[in-house]
Scaffold this active site. Sequence first.
Site, PDB file in Angstrom:
ATOM      1  N   THR A 134       0.879  -1.210  -0.098  1.00  0.00           N
ATOM      2  CA  THR A 134      -0.135   0.088   0.008  1.00  0.00           C
ATOM      3  C   THR A 134       0.678   1.230  -0.127  1.00  0.00           C
ATOM      4  OG1 THR A 134      -1.603   1.269   1.499  1.00  0.00           O
ATOM      5  CG2 THR A 134      -0.105  -0.394   2.311  1.00  0.00           C
ATOM      6  N   ASP A 135       0.101   2.371  -0.464  1.00  0.00           N
ATOM      7  CA  ASP A 135       1.102   3.606  -0.345  1.00  0.00           C
ATOM      8  C   ASP A 135       1.177   4.123   0.953  1.00  0.00           C
ATOM      9  OD1 ASP A 135      -1.781   4.410  -0.115  1.00  0.00           O
ATOM     10  OD2 ASP A 135      -1.698   6.104  -1.444  1.00  0.00           O
ATOM     11  N   GLU A 136       0.223   3.466   1.783  1.00  0.00           N
ATOM     12  CA  GLU A 136       0.278   4.102   3.225  1.00  0.00           C
ATOM     13  C   GLU A 136       1.680   3.952   4.146  1.00  0.00           C
ATOM     14  OE1 GLU A 136      -3.461   3.162   5.348  1.00  0.00           O
ATOM     15  OE2 GLU A 136      -4.486   3.097   3.656  1.00  0.00           O
ATOM     16  N   TYR A 183      -1.678  -0.520  10.897  1.00  0.00           N
ATOM     17  CA  TYR A 183      -1.611  -1.327   9.549  1.00  0.00           C
ATOM     18  C   TYR A 183      -0.391  -0.990   8.649  1.00  0.00           C
ATOM     19  CZ  TYR A 183      -3.136  -1.673   4.800  1.00  0.00           C
ATOM     20  OH  TYR A 183      -3.181  -2.080   3.560  1.00  0.00           O
TER      21      TYR A 183
HETATM   22  P1  NAD Z   1      -9.553  -7.498   2.291  1.00  0.00           P
HETATM   23  O1  NAD Z   1      -9.579  -7.218   3.760  1.00  0.00           O
HETATM   24  O2  NAD Z   1     -10.741  -6.982   1.671  1.00  0.00           O
HETATM   25  O3  NAD Z   1      -9.142  -9.122   2.068  1.00  0.00           O
HETATM   26  C1  NAD Z   1      -8.086  -9.642   2.637  1.00  0.00           C
HETATM   27  C2  NAD Z   1      -8.241 -11.270   2.446  1.00  0.00           C
HETATM   28  O4  NAD Z   1      -7.150 -11.749   3.239  1.00  0.00           O
HETATM   29  C3  NAD Z   1      -9.461 -11.685   3.082  1.00  0.00           C
HETATM   30  O5  NAD Z   1     -10.309 -12.765   2.126  1.00  0.00           O
HETATM   31  C4  NAD Z   1      -9.253 -12.462   4.254  1.00  0.00           C
HETATM   32  O6  NAD Z   1      -9.779 -13.777   4.672  1.00  0.00           O
HETATM   33  C5  NAD Z   1      -7.585 -12.842   3.801  1.00  0.00           C
HETATM   34  N1  NAD Z   1      -6.791 -13.080   4.995  1.00  0.00           N
HETATM   35  C6  NAD Z   1      -6.748 -12.226   6.167  1.00  0.00           C
HETATM   36  N2  NAD Z   1      -5.836 -12.821   6.988  1.00  0.00           N
HETATM   37  C7  NAD Z   1      -5.503 -14.172   6.429  1.00  0.00           C
HETATM   38  C8  NAD Z   1      -4.472 -15.088   7.022  1.00  0.00           C
HETATM   39  N3  NAD Z   1      -3.736 -15.132   8.039  1.00  0.00           N
HETATM   40  N4  NAD Z   1      -4.247 -16.100   6.000  1.00  0.00           N
HETATM   41  C9  NAD Z   1      -4.728 -16.219   4.715  1.00  0.00           C
HETATM   42  N5  NAD Z   1      -5.737 -15.223   4.417  1.00  0.00           N
HETATM   43  C10 NAD Z   1      -6.158 -14.418   5.101  1.00  0.00           C
HETATM   44  O7  NAD Z   1      -8.228  -6.647   1.732  1.00  0.00           O
HETATM   45  P2  NAD Z   1      -8.098  -5.731   0.361  1.00  0.00           P
HETATM   46  O8  NAD Z   1      -8.486  -4.470   0.453  1.00  0.00           O
HETATM   47  O9  NAD Z   1      -8.578  -6.722  -0.741  1.00  0.00           O
HETATM   48  O10 NAD Z   1      -6.416  -5.778   0.252  1.00  0.00           O
HETATM   49  C11 NAD Z   1      -5.625  -6.815  -0.209  1.00  0.00           C
HETATM   50  C12 NAD Z   1      -4.311  -6.456  -0.124  1.00  0.00           C
HETATM   51  O11 NAD Z   1      -4.088  -5.141  -1.061  1.00  0.00           O
HETATM   52  C13 NAD Z   1      -3.768  -6.151   1.234  1.00  0.00           C
HETATM   53  O12 NAD Z   1      -2.359  -6.780   1.226  1.00  0.00           O
HETATM   54  C14 NAD Z   1      -3.806  -4.893   1.540  1.00  0.00           C
HETATM   55  O13 NAD Z   1      -2.749  -4.246   2.120  1.00  0.00           O
HETATM   56  C15 NAD Z   1      -3.329  -4.189  -0.119  1.00  0.00           C
HETATM   57  N6  NAD Z   1      -3.761  -2.835  -0.268  1.00  0.00           N
HETATM   58  C16 NAD Z   1      -5.042  -2.528  -0.507  1.00  0.00           C
HETATM   59  C17 NAD Z   1      -5.455  -1.346  -0.717  1.00  0.00           C
HETATM   60  C18 NAD Z   1      -7.147  -1.302  -0.660  1.00  0.00           C
HETATM   61  O14 NAD Z   1      -7.424   0.192  -0.729  1.00  0.00           O
HETATM   62  N7  NAD Z   1      -7.940  -1.956  -0.191  1.00  0.00           N
HETATM   63  C19 NAD Z   1      -4.823  -0.525  -1.411  1.00  0.00           C
HETATM   64  C20 NAD Z   1      -3.562  -0.709  -1.530  1.00  0.00           C
HETATM   65  C21 NAD Z   1      -2.933  -2.141  -1.089  1.00  0.00           C
HETATM   66  P1  TYD Z   2     -10.629   3.997   4.662  1.00  0.00           P
HETATM   67  O1  TYD Z   2     -11.769   3.407   3.490  1.00  0.00           O
HETATM   68  O2  TYD Z   2     -10.721   3.295   5.930  1.00  0.00           O
HETATM   69  O3  TYD Z   2      -9.173   3.700   3.959  1.00  0.00           O
HETATM   70  P2  TYD Z   2      -7.780   4.190   4.475  1.00  0.00           P
HETATM   71  O4  TYD Z   2      -7.961   4.569   5.966  1.00  0.00           O
HETATM   72  O5  TYD Z   2      -6.945   3.060   4.145  1.00  0.00           O
HETATM   73  O6  TYD Z   2      -7.394   5.262   3.627  1.00  0.00           O
HETATM   74  O7  TYD Z   2     -10.941   5.709   5.000  1.00  0.00           O
HETATM   75  C1  TYD Z   2     -10.771   6.282   3.861  1.00  0.00           C
HETATM   76  C2  TYD Z   2     -10.929   7.887   4.320  1.00  0.00           C
HETATM   77  O8  TYD Z   2     -12.216   7.950   5.088  1.00  0.00           O
HETATM   78  C3  TYD Z   2      -9.900   7.971   5.678  1.00  0.00           C
HETATM   79  O9  TYD Z   2      -9.416   9.378   5.425  1.00  0.00           O
HETATM   80  C4  TYD Z   2     -10.756   7.811   6.700  1.00  0.00           C
HETATM   81  C5  TYD Z   2     -12.057   8.308   6.359  1.00  0.00           C
HETATM   82  N1  TYD Z   2     -13.224   7.457   6.756  1.00  0.00           N
HETATM   83  C6  TYD Z   2     -14.290   8.210   7.461  1.00  0.00           C
HETATM   84  O10 TYD Z   2     -14.102   9.522   7.665  1.00  0.00           O
HETATM   85  N2  TYD Z   2     -15.396   7.594   7.979  1.00  0.00           N
HETATM   86  C7  TYD Z   2     -15.557   6.159   8.070  1.00  0.00           C
HETATM   87  O11 TYD Z   2     -16.332   5.832   8.787  1.00  0.00           O
HETATM   88  C8  TYD Z   2     -14.478   5.571   7.548  1.00  0.00           C
HETATM   89  C9  TYD Z   2     -14.562   4.043   7.376  1.00  0.00           C
HETATM   90  C10 TYD Z   2     -13.283   6.204   6.971  1.00  0.00           C
END
Ligand code: NAD
Ligand code: TYD
Length: 378
Positions: A134-136, A183
């Site tokens: 992630t970019d975070e 995270y």
């Molecule tokens: P998500 O939370 O929707 O899905 C995570 C999946 O991992 C789930 O299916 C869960 O069951 C599985 N999982 C969790 N713990 C596990 C374990 N111990 N063993 C096996 N499986 C396990 O997450 P997402 O939003 O789809 O993100 C997927 C990846 O992309 C993550 O690594 C996250 O850090 C990265 N990412 C997410 C975003 C975003 O905006 N959602 C952006 C950049 C990177």
């Molecule tokens: P989120 O979807 O949790 O992603 P991330 O924290 O990984 O960026 O949140 C996106 C933005 O929205 C973040 O600045 C936090 C804000 N947010 C709220 O203001 N209210 C909410 O209930 C949630 C879940 C997020």
Amino acid sequence: MKTILITGGAGFIGSHVVRLFVNKYPDYRIINLDALTYAGNLANLKDIEDRPNYEFVKADICDFDTVYRLMQDKNVDGIVHLAAESHVDRSIKDPFTFARTNVLGTLSLLQAARLYWESLPERYEGKRFYHISTDEVYGALELTCPEGVEPPFRTAASSGEHHLAYGTEFFLETTKYNPHSPYSASKASSDHFVRAFHDTYGMPTIVTNCSNNYGPYQFPEKLIPLFINNIRHRKALPVYGKGENVRDWLYVEDHARAIDLIFHKGTIADTYNIGGFNEWKNIDLIRVLINTVDRLLGRKEGEDLNLITFVTDRAGHDLRYAIDSRKLQRELGWEPSLQFEEGIEKTVRWYLEHQDWLDQVTSGDYQHYYERMYIDRG
Ligand code: NAD
Ligand code: TYD
């Protein structure tokens, strides 16, 4: 035949990656390994679950013995690693779970891949360990603008095109890691382990850092699906702080396409940022969501603006994320395919048409978790 292990394939982004690989590569064997935590849902993959090139394995990435045996039994050639705990608010409440899955889980997977691949005559030849991050991990950027200009301002940071930005700085692949939440700290740590396995053992690794994703099948604890569902049911929209924080949004299928491209064409040991130069202040994005939901439900546009409820800010809330993904555009020719307006319209429509999916995932434990958190915040 190539055997690709995709971890976290039952989650939000993982399900789009599994679907893309299963549809696009009938000659590959795609194994989806997922522990099915609260965020994993096999209903996300209903359309491809019977395909001959797809297999599901319920397992925890922290379970080294099971992962190692699976690598051996299935002759895994490549890994696309998405399994993780992914929600910042949960990491604030329970950091240990994040260290366990994101750090130790990634290490367990790396070690299993290393021992298996090093036992083969060809060793790392033709193998690949691709870690999705992630970019975070880069921390937070300031809202700084050129003198005399109010944010957002127009800038030409993306292949000649102009877009809106809230600051003059962007995350580059060379930006120093500076994570603030449990995270992002756990993801940063896992990124370091992946790179260490390349530097120490010669494992062919790749890391990508992507901005916030949105689209179908995202668990409704994250901003966009949570708010769409709440607007529909006329429930309060808990906006953290003043809603001034900026996020850079990418449609999930564009991320999945980038993952496919980088998995096949990316340079070993390299890092790529993935993002669509699409910055939005939370409060502006929330207004777009309200207007879109209202319009699609035949309500008067803006009728539900009164649902906006400012609540206590998230602890350590990162102010601005903004990804510079020009390296990926330049080297591999990737570009986002959707304009944000199209992507949001598609996404809102999907959630409104899939109330059954939302009801299923918001029932039970998750609902209680959310209520507790919301009441805690006053
Ligand atoms: P998500 O939370 O929707 O899905 C995570 C999946 O991992 C789930 O299916 C869960 O069951 C599985 N999982 C969790 N713990 C596990 C374990 N111990 N063993 C096996 N499986 C396990 O997450 P997402 O939003 O789809 O993100 C997927 C990846 O992309 C993550 O690594 C996250 O850090 C990265 N990412 C997410 C975003 C975003 O905006 N959602 C952006 C950049 C990177
Ligand atoms: P989120 O979807 O949790 O992603 P991330 O924290 O990984 O960026 O949140 C996106 C933005 O929205 C973040 O600045 C936090 C804000 N947010 C709220 O203001 N209210 C909410 O209930 C949630 C879940 C997020």
